[in-house]
Design a protein around this motif. Structure first.
Motif, short mmCIF file in Angstrom:
data_model
loop_
_atom_site.label_atom_id
_atom_site.label_comp_id
_atom_site.label_asym_id
_atom_site.label_seq_id
_atom_site.Cartn_x
_atom_site.Cartn_y
_atom_site.Cartn_z
N UNK A 68 0.85 -1.21 0.00
CA UNK A 68 0.00 0.00 0.00
C UNK A 68 0.88 1.25 0.00
N UNK A 69 1.97 1.24 0.79
CA UNK A 69 2.86 2.41 0.85
C UNK A 69 3.52 2.68 -0.50
N UNK A 70 3.68 1.61 -1.29
CA UNK A 70 4.29 1.77 -2.63
C UNK A 70 3.23 2.02 -3.70
N UNK A 71 1.95 2.03 -3.30
CA UNK A 71 0.82 2.07 -4.24
C UNK A 71 1.00 1.00 -5.33
N UNK A 72 1.41 -0.20 -4.90
CA UNK A 72 1.71 -1.28 -5.87
C UNK A 72 0.53 -2.23 -5.98
N UNK A 73 0.28 -2.78 -7.16
CA UNK A 73 -0.77 -3.79 -7.31
C UNK A 73 -0.31 -5.10 -6.66
N UNK A 74 -1.24 -6.04 -6.45
CA UNK A 74 -0.84 -7.33 -5.85
C UNK A 74 0.27 -7.97 -6.67
N UNK A 75 1.21 -8.62 -6.00
CA UNK A 75 2.24 -9.37 -6.71
C UNK A 75 2.75 -10.48 -5.79
N UNK A 76 3.50 -11.40 -6.39
CA UNK A 76 4.08 -12.48 -5.61
C UNK A 76 5.54 -12.15 -5.36
N UNK A 77 5.99 -12.31 -4.11
CA UNK A 77 7.40 -12.05 -3.79
C UNK A 77 7.98 -13.28 -3.13
N UNK A 78 9.16 -13.68 -3.62
CA UNK A 78 9.92 -14.76 -2.96
C UNK A 78 11.11 -14.10 -2.28
N UNK A 79 11.35 -14.42 -1.01
CA UNK A 79 12.43 -13.74 -0.29
C UNK A 79 13.22 -14.74 0.53
N UNK A 80 14.45 -14.35 0.85
CA UNK A 80 15.32 -15.20 1.67
C UNK A 80 16.02 -14.31 2.69
N UNK A 81 15.99 -14.76 3.94
CA UNK A 81 16.61 -14.00 5.01
C UNK A 81 17.91 -14.69 5.40
N UNK A 82 19.01 -13.92 5.43
CA UNK A 82 20.32 -14.52 5.74
C UNK A 82 20.69 -14.33 7.22
N UNK A 83 19.79 -13.74 7.99
CA UNK A 83 20.05 -13.48 9.41
C UNK A 83 18.97 -14.17 10.23
N UNK A 84 19.29 -14.63 11.43
CA UNK A 84 18.22 -15.19 12.25
C UNK A 84 17.25 -14.07 12.65
N UNK A 85 15.95 -14.31 12.54
CA UNK A 85 15.01 -13.24 12.89
C UNK A 85 14.96 -13.03 14.41
N UNK A 86 14.62 -11.80 14.81
CA UNK A 86 14.41 -11.51 16.24
C UNK A 86 15.69 -11.47 17.04
N UNK A 87 16.84 -11.22 16.39
CA UNK A 87 18.09 -11.23 17.16
C UNK A 87 18.73 -9.85 17.18
N UNK A 88 18.03 -8.82 16.69
CA UNK A 88 18.56 -7.46 16.80
C UNK A 88 19.52 -7.09 15.69
N UNK A 89 19.58 -7.91 14.64
CA UNK A 89 20.51 -7.59 13.55
C UNK A 89 19.79 -7.00 12.34
N UNK A 90 18.57 -6.56 12.58
CA UNK A 90 17.85 -5.84 11.52
C UNK A 90 17.31 -6.74 10.42
N UNK A 91 17.07 -8.01 10.74
CA UNK A 91 16.58 -8.94 9.74
C UNK A 91 15.25 -8.50 9.14
N UNK A 92 14.34 -8.03 9.97
CA UNK A 92 13.02 -7.67 9.42
C UNK A 92 13.13 -6.41 8.55
N UNK A 93 13.96 -5.45 8.96
CA UNK A 93 14.13 -4.25 8.12
C UNK A 93 14.81 -4.60 6.80
N UNK A 94 15.81 -5.51 6.86
CA UNK A 94 16.49 -5.93 5.63
C UNK A 94 15.49 -6.58 4.68
#
Ligand code: PMV
Length: 299
Positions: A68-94
């Motif tokens: 919504x913030x990007x005013x983007x239409x629906x789309x499919x996104x595949x993502x990969x996180x290289x940091x453990x989530x919830x450990x303070x290393x900014x994984x969610x922001x990345x």
């Protein structure tokens, strides 16, 4: 694939929520994402799951807020996180930054010229997870390098005289930034003088750290990290495991060590003079996962 790095907070976490400046740096490990056309918004994060818009799940809600913030239409996104989530290393922001960049690229609006939109979308994504984020994670992930961040102000790039070698260890367990921030707020209601004194102290440390980073004075920076850790313990965001990881690092020759991020578990960082191997070995021998990162000197 669009990419974004995670971050470490060198000094100033928690205090930054109350308007004190903090110093953060981007790290190479982070997240990558790729977007494609789809009839309905769906986000698939490797090993973490599949989230469809409209589902009652924070990640699904955050993805909808980002689109919504990007005013983007629906789309499919595949993502990969290289940091453990919830450990303070900014994984969610990345993840937020990588996803926003991927969506813009997919829409034919190359993300390189769209920093402000990426940041806005990442803030919308982060707000769903963190409630009242200061914005430091999003700013550090979107920008990279070493920054001073003050709530409500654009991040200020900091000159780094000598590259910083930083060892990072997962003291664990994962913790909730939202709950840790709420804990400090409760403490401030009960004991305003104690918390405000700690915030003043952290502010002084940040000012000195900025000078130490600019002058390449690593021993001074290390001492400031130790003092910041002491003040964070006073805010009850440290844990036995964090204290143990800090001691192991100092005993193995680190110049200073502290928690990074919200605390209550998560990650510890140690400033290294030269070779990080002794500190990494000490952590590994004690059963902790650890790795090394560098904050590059600015030309
Ligand atoms: O998301 P974390 O765990 O890196 O914590 C962010 C730093 C805090 O100051 C604790 C919260 C915030 O919003 O700045």
């Amino acid at each position: 694939m669009a990419r974004a790095g995670g971050k470490i907070i060198l000094l100033g976490e928690h205090a930054v929520v109350y308007g004190v400046p903090a110093i953060a740096a981007g790290i190479a490990r982070g997240a990558e994402a790729e977007a494609s056309t789809a009839p309905r918004a769906v986000l698939e994060i490797e090993r973490l799951g599949r989230f469809r818009s409209g589902e009652p799940h924070d990640t699904a809600r955050a993805f909808s807020a980002l689109l919504a913030a990007l005013s983007a239409p629906p789309c499919a996104v595949r993502a990969r996180l290289e940091l453990p989530p919830g450990c303070g290393l900014g994984g969610s922001a990345a993840l937020g930054v990588a996803i926003a960049r991927a969506v813009l690229d997919h829409l034919g609006t190359p993300h390189e010229a769209e920093d402000a939109r990426v940041l806005k979308a990442t803030e919308a994504w982060e707000t769903v997870f963190h409630g009242n984020p200061s914005g430091i994670d999003a700013a550090a992930a979107a920008r990279g390098g070493c920054i001073q961040f003050r709530r409500g102000h654009p991040p200020e790039p900091l000159p780094v005289k000598v590259a910083l070698t930083v060892a990072i260890c997962l003291a664990g367990p994962a913790s909730s930034t939202r709950e840790m921030v709420a804990g400090v707020a409760r403490l401030r209601e009960r004991r305003p003088q104690v918390v405000d004194k700690a915030l003043e102290g952290i502010h002084a440390l940040v000012k000195n750290a900025r000078l130490a980073i600019g002058a390449g004075d690593l021993p001074a920076l290390g001492r400031l990290l130790d003092l910041n850790q002491m003040l964070l313990s006073g805010l009850f965001v440290s844990t036995e495991s964090i204290e143990r990881c800090c001691s192991l690092a100092r005993d193995a020759g680190a110049l200073g060590a502290k928690l990074t991020g919200a605390g209550g578990g998560g990650a510890v960082l140690a400033l290294i003079d030269g070779d990080a191997t002794p500190v990494l070995d000490a952590w590994h021998a004690a059963g902790f996962e650890a790795f090394e990162t560098r904050v590059a000197a600015t030309p």
